[in-house]
Motif scaffolding. Structure first.
Motif, mmCIF file in Angstrom:
data_model
loop_
_atom_site.group_PDB
_atom_site.id
_atom_site.type_symbol
_atom_site.label_atom_id
_atom_site.label_comp_id
_atom_site.label_asym_id
_atom_site.label_seq_id
_atom_site.Cartn_x
_atom_site.Cartn_y
_atom_site.Cartn_z
ATOM 1 N N GLU A 142 -5.012 5.593 -10.678
ATOM 2 C CA GLU A 142 -4.239 4.354 -10.676
ATOM 3 C C GLU A 142 -2.885 4.114 -9.946
ATOM 4 O O GLU A 142 -2.402 3.091 -9.598
ATOM 5 N N ASN A 143 -2.243 5.512 -9.396
ATOM 6 C CA ASN A 143 -0.710 5.420 -9.109
ATOM 7 C C ASN A 143 -0.510 4.588 -7.921
ATOM 8 O O ASN A 143 -0.114 5.235 -6.850
ATOM 9 N N ALA A 144 -1.692 5.537 -7.506
ATOM 10 C CA ALA A 144 -1.751 5.212 -5.373
ATOM 11 C C ALA A 144 -2.273 4.021 -5.369
ATOM 12 O O ALA A 144 -2.642 3.340 -5.785
ATOM 13 N N LYS A 145 -2.517 3.384 -3.954
ATOM 14 C CA LYS A 145 -2.407 1.897 -3.696
ATOM 15 C C LYS A 145 -3.627 2.157 -2.250
ATOM 16 O O LYS A 145 -3.963 2.883 -1.375
ATOM 17 N N LEU A 146 -4.246 1.163 -2.149
ATOM 18 C CA LEU A 146 -4.891 0.738 -1.321
ATOM 19 C C LEU A 146 -4.630 0.529 0.041
ATOM 20 O O LEU A 146 -3.429 0.587 0.532
ATOM 21 N N ASP A 147 -4.826 1.832 1.288
ATOM 22 C CA ASP A 147 -4.934 1.749 2.285
ATOM 23 C C ASP A 147 -5.185 0.736 2.835
ATOM 24 O O ASP A 147 -6.358 0.981 3.343
ATOM 25 N N VAL A 148 -4.674 -0.610 3.090
ATOM 26 C CA VAL A 148 -5.517 -1.938 3.946
ATOM 27 C C VAL A 148 -5.004 -1.265 5.212
ATOM 28 O O VAL A 148 -6.537 -1.367 6.008
ATOM 29 N N PRO A 149 -4.692 -0.594 6.167
ATOM 30 C CA PRO A 149 -4.735 -0.795 7.108
ATOM 31 C C PRO A 149 -6.404 0.781 8.009
ATOM 32 O O PRO A 149 -7.520 0.431 8.346
ATOM 33 N N GLY A 167 -15.322 2.329 -2.524
ATOM 34 C CA GLY A 167 -15.445 3.793 -3.381
ATOM 35 C C GLY A 167 -13.822 4.144 -3.924
ATOM 36 O O GLY A 167 -13.552 4.938 -4.789
ATOM 37 N N ARG A 168 -12.615 3.149 -3.012
ATOM 38 C CA ARG A 168 -11.992 3.526 -3.060
ATOM 39 C C ARG A 168 -11.510 2.966 -4.431
ATOM 40 O O ARG A 168 -10.100 2.895 -5.482
ATOM 41 N N ILE A 169 -12.154 1.597 -4.623
ATOM 42 C CA ILE A 169 -11.647 0.375 -5.356
ATOM 43 C C ILE A 169 -11.555 0.789 -6.829
ATOM 44 O O ILE A 169 -11.441 0.976 -8.059
ATOM 45 N N ALA A 170 -13.575 2.295 -7.445
ATOM 46 C CA ALA A 170 -13.381 2.246 -7.861
ATOM 47 C C ALA A 170 -12.807 3.301 -8.032
ATOM 48 O O ALA A 170 -12.031 4.112 -9.954
ATOM 49 N N ASP A 171 -12.101 4.167 -7.697
ATOM 50 C CA ASP A 171 -11.023 5.544 -7.715
ATOM 51 C C ASP A 171 -9.468 4.522 -8.525
ATOM 52 O O ASP A 171 -9.009 5.296 -9.831
ATOM 53 N N LEU A 172 -9.495 3.378 -7.990
ATOM 54 C CA LEU A 172 -8.114 2.339 -8.138
ATOM 55 C C LEU A 172 -7.908 1.575 -9.450
ATOM 56 O O LEU A 172 -7.660 1.935 -10.427
ATOM 57 N N PHE A 173 -9.331 1.156 -9.909
ATOM 58 C CA PHE A 173 -8.854 0.552 -10.937
ATOM 59 C C PHE A 173 -10.048 0.732 -11.690
ATOM 60 O O PHE A 173 -9.917 -0.288 -12.497
ATOM 61 N N GLY A 174 -10.837 1.949 -11.832
ATOM 62 C CA GLY A 174 -11.900 1.879 -12.858
ATOM 63 C C GLY A 174 -13.477 1.812 -11.989
ATOM 64 O O GLY A 174 -13.633 1.659 -12.008
ATOM 65 N N GLN A 211 -5.732 8.066 8.901
ATOM 66 C CA GLN A 211 -5.623 9.236 8.051
ATOM 67 C C GLN A 211 -4.454 10.225 7.624
ATOM 68 O O GLN A 211 -4.141 10.929 6.121
ATOM 69 N N THR A 212 -3.912 10.881 8.767
ATOM 70 C CA THR A 212 -3.053 11.676 9.094
ATOM 71 C C THR A 212 -1.597 12.333 8.661
ATOM 72 O O THR A 212 -0.643 12.353 8.557
ATOM 73 N N LYS A 213 -1.416 9.847 8.434
ATOM 74 C CA LYS A 213 -0.618 9.596 8.310
ATOM 75 C C LYS A 213 0.397 8.683 7.214
ATOM 76 O O LYS A 213 0.726 7.884 6.891
ATOM 77 N N ALA A 214 -1.147 8.216 6.552
ATOM 78 C CA ALA A 214 -1.196 7.361 5.329
ATOM 79 C C ALA A 214 -0.133 8.123 4.330
ATOM 80 O O ALA A 214 -0.540 9.274 3.866
ATOM 81 N N ALA A 215 0.790 7.344 3.644
ATOM 82 C CA ALA A 215 1.010 7.521 2.530
ATOM 83 C C ALA A 215 -0.355 7.939 2.100
ATOM 84 O O ALA A 215 0.046 9.034 0.536
ATOM 85 N N HIS A 216 -1.073 6.694 1.502
ATOM 86 C CA HIS A 216 -1.902 7.032 0.000
ATOM 87 C C HIS A 216 -3.669 6.683 1.179
ATOM 88 O O HIS A 216 -4.061 5.313 1.745
ATOM 89 N N PRO A 217 -3.744 8.237 1.610
ATOM 90 C CA PRO A 217 -4.757 7.586 2.729
ATOM 91 C C PRO A 217 -6.134 7.597 1.858
ATOM 92 O O PRO A 217 -6.079 7.621 0.931
ATOM 93 N N LEU A 218 -8.046 6.713 2.318
ATOM 94 C CA LEU A 218 -8.457 5.839 2.111
ATOM 95 C C LEU A 218 -9.635 7.185 2.035
ATOM 96 O O LEU A 218 -10.385 7.340 1.089
ATOM 97 N N LEU A 219 -9.629 7.655 2.846
ATOM 98 C CA LEU A 219 -10.282 9.196 2.844
ATOM 99 C C LEU A 219 -9.205 10.442 3.198
ATOM 100 O O LEU A 219 -8.983 10.852 4.296
ATOM 101 N N PRO A 220 -9.312 11.393 2.245
ATOM 102 C CA PRO A 220 -8.256 11.913 2.194
ATOM 103 C C PRO A 220 -8.144 12.967 2.600
ATOM 104 O O PRO A 220 -9.765 13.617 2.506
ATOM 105 N N LEU A 221 -7.935 14.013 3.823
ATOM 106 C CA LEU A 221 -8.909 14.498 5.147
ATOM 107 C C LEU A 221 -9.353 16.052 4.174
ATOM 108 O O LEU A 221 -10.224 15.933 4.451
#
Length: 501
Positions: free
Chosen positions: A211-218, A84-91, A265-275
């Motif tokens: 597209e301006n966000a980054k993937l939340d790897v952790p 789902g996040r890849i779809a948001d980030l890369f189209g 997710q409460t700490k990440a700058a670009h959370p995978l699943l924003p709360l």
């Protein structure tokens, strides 16, 4: 906010007012999305009916047989949020088309399998590409339809496919296995994918809202490992038992990892699943409704399939046909629920009602016996269950993805799919374990070599599963009634703007 203001805001956020042509194009987009979603949902069940034939052909053991189903579920559930996040980030178009091509390719690989290892690898890769395709498809639907009436109709179609696809998979699996060969339960995806890819290539536009966000790897690692552990733990409950370290160990690990994911997710700058996605009451209630309905539905599909084939002597094709009245009933109430009832009465009235009707249908199914007939002991009950689930799944899916910011559409869609998949895995494990225990308890002190006693023991296991499914739907009734807000949900014109063509 007045309806006039909503309309003005919605128009202000669009590039141009929708024309008749663009509206027509949106319905073609729905057809493409629905086809792709059908392919993903089919593969959760289409291979089940073909398993005996595949096992005889490839010569794998009964112990390995479950991995043909579990490999798909594990990969699909654990990678959904990443997809789902890849779809948001890369189209979304890019994710959709890669998902379709990949799914078709590994389906062909599975169909050509010469041994167990090749088949199980193909099934795991199907799950991985499905995890990219499913959230991309749902988020495309969410961003293409924002007009309230059109959106309700679109989600009634999508939700009906999500709810009924498992039954259609059983039917198609039976027909292909009987008429052709078990390998065609996998090859058929290539045919579907060609049409879906061609339609997607022509009709879809690529949008990268995050597209301006980054993937939340952790976060990706934590949630993938957590969902994998959870689904794997429940799968082991079927083949081992609840006291096995392979069951409770993985379940505890899954819980810890998902708790760590929530904290991160409460700490990440670009959370995978924003709360913020989970904090809306209606959306949280909808996620739970999808989870519960996914779990309870397996009580219908799994055990009724056994009953129809083993006790009533139905062929695979006839078994699939036996589920069609439920599918038809689900589609009817899916349309009525999303387009008429929820917009007028609100989800607090409609979704608990659907759960309640489904619970009654499942409780009614417990009346089956060794000598029962399909027309009196199964058909009316199936229709009632279908009518109930049609009021639950499509409206819940619509509410779960409605109102999210455009950049979160993919991950919100992935969460819906994850809930359905995890619910199905939990439901399968719980109901299988409870059914097996019921059969064992019934046989205690009786002659197990007596065929009538054996038959009655299997009936006892099925009816136990149906009672627990009814209880699960009853719990869904209560949770939905308590959590959903009163009134009709307002549509947010700033959320996931419509894609004008």
């Amino acid at each position: 906010m007045s309806q006039k203001t909503l309309t003005e805001n919605a128009q202000a956020g669009a590039v141009e007012a929708p024309s008749d042509a663009s509206s027509g194009k949106r319905w073609w987009i729905l057809a493409v999305i629905a086809l792709a979603q059908l392919m993903v949902v089919l593969d959760a069940t289409i291979v089940n009916i073909a398993l005996p034939s595949a096992q005889a052909d490839l010569g794998f053991s009964d112990g390995n047989r479950q991995w043909i189903v579990t490999a798909y579920a594990l990969a699909f559930a654990s990678l959904l949020l990443l997809g789902g996040r890849i779809a948001d980030l890369f189209g979304r178009k890019t994710a959709f088309l890669i998902g379709v091509v990949g799914f078709a390719g590994v389906s062909a690989l599975g169909g050509a399998a010469t041994n167990f290892e090749m088949l199980v690898t193909a099934r795991a890769l199907q799950g991985a590409f499905g995890a990219l395709l499913a959230p991309a498809a749902l988020s495309l639907l969410n961003t293409t339809f924002t007009d309230a009436k059109e959106r309700a109709k679109a989600f009634s179609v999508y939700g009906a496919i999500a709810g009924a696809g498992g039954a259609v998979g059983l039917l198609l699996g039976g027909i292909l296995t009987d008429a052709l060969d078990w390998r065609w339960t996998l090859y058929v995806n290539v045919v579907i994918a060609v049409v879906a890819f061609a339609g997607g290539w022509v009709l879809l536009h690529n949008h990268r809202d995050a597209e301006n966000a980054k993937l939340d790897v952790p976060g990706t690692v934590l949630v993938a490992a957590g969902l994998f552990s959870l689904v794997y733990g429940f799968s082991n409950a079927e083949t081992h038992d609840w006291g096995s370290p392979l069951t409770w160990g993985f379940l505890i690990a899954g819980g810890v990892l998902l708790a760590a994911f929530s904290w991160w997710q409460t700490k990440a700058a670009h959370p995978l699943l924003p709360l913020r996605i989970l904090l809306d009451r209606n959306r949280a209630a909808s996620f739970l409704a999808v989870l519960i309905s996914g779990g309870g539905m397996f009580g219908v599909f799994l055990f009724l399939t056994y009953y129809l084939q083993l006790n009533l002597g139905f062929s695979p094709t006839k078994t699939g046909l036996a589920f069609l009245p439920m599918v038809a009933a689900l589609m009817v109430t899916a349309q009525v629920g999303t387009t008429r009832l929820v917009p007028r009465l609100g989800p607090k009235a409609v979704i608990p009602l659907g759960f309640g009707i489904a619970a009654v249908g499942m409780a009614w199914l417990t009346g089956i016996g060794v000598g029962s007939s399909y027309s009196s002991a199964v058909l009316p009950q199936l229709i009632v269950v279908g009518l109930g689930l049609g009021l639950v799944m499509p409206p819940a899916m619509q509410l779960a993805t409605g109102g999210v910011a455009a950049e979160d559409a993919g991950v919100a869609s992935a969460t819906v799919n994850a809930m359905q998949q995890v619910g199905g895995s939990i439901g399968t494990a719980l109901l299988n374990t409870l059914a097996a225990s019921a059969a064992t308890d019934y046989l205690a002190g009786k002659d197990p070599s007596n065929k009538l006693v054996q038959a009655q023991a299997t009936i006892e296991s099925y009816t136990t599963a149906f009672w627990w499914s009814a209880g699960l739907f009853a719990v869904g009734t209560l949770i939905a009634f308590l959590l959903y807000r009163r009134g009709v949900p307002e549509q947010d014109p700033d959320a996931a703007p419509v894609v004008h063509m």
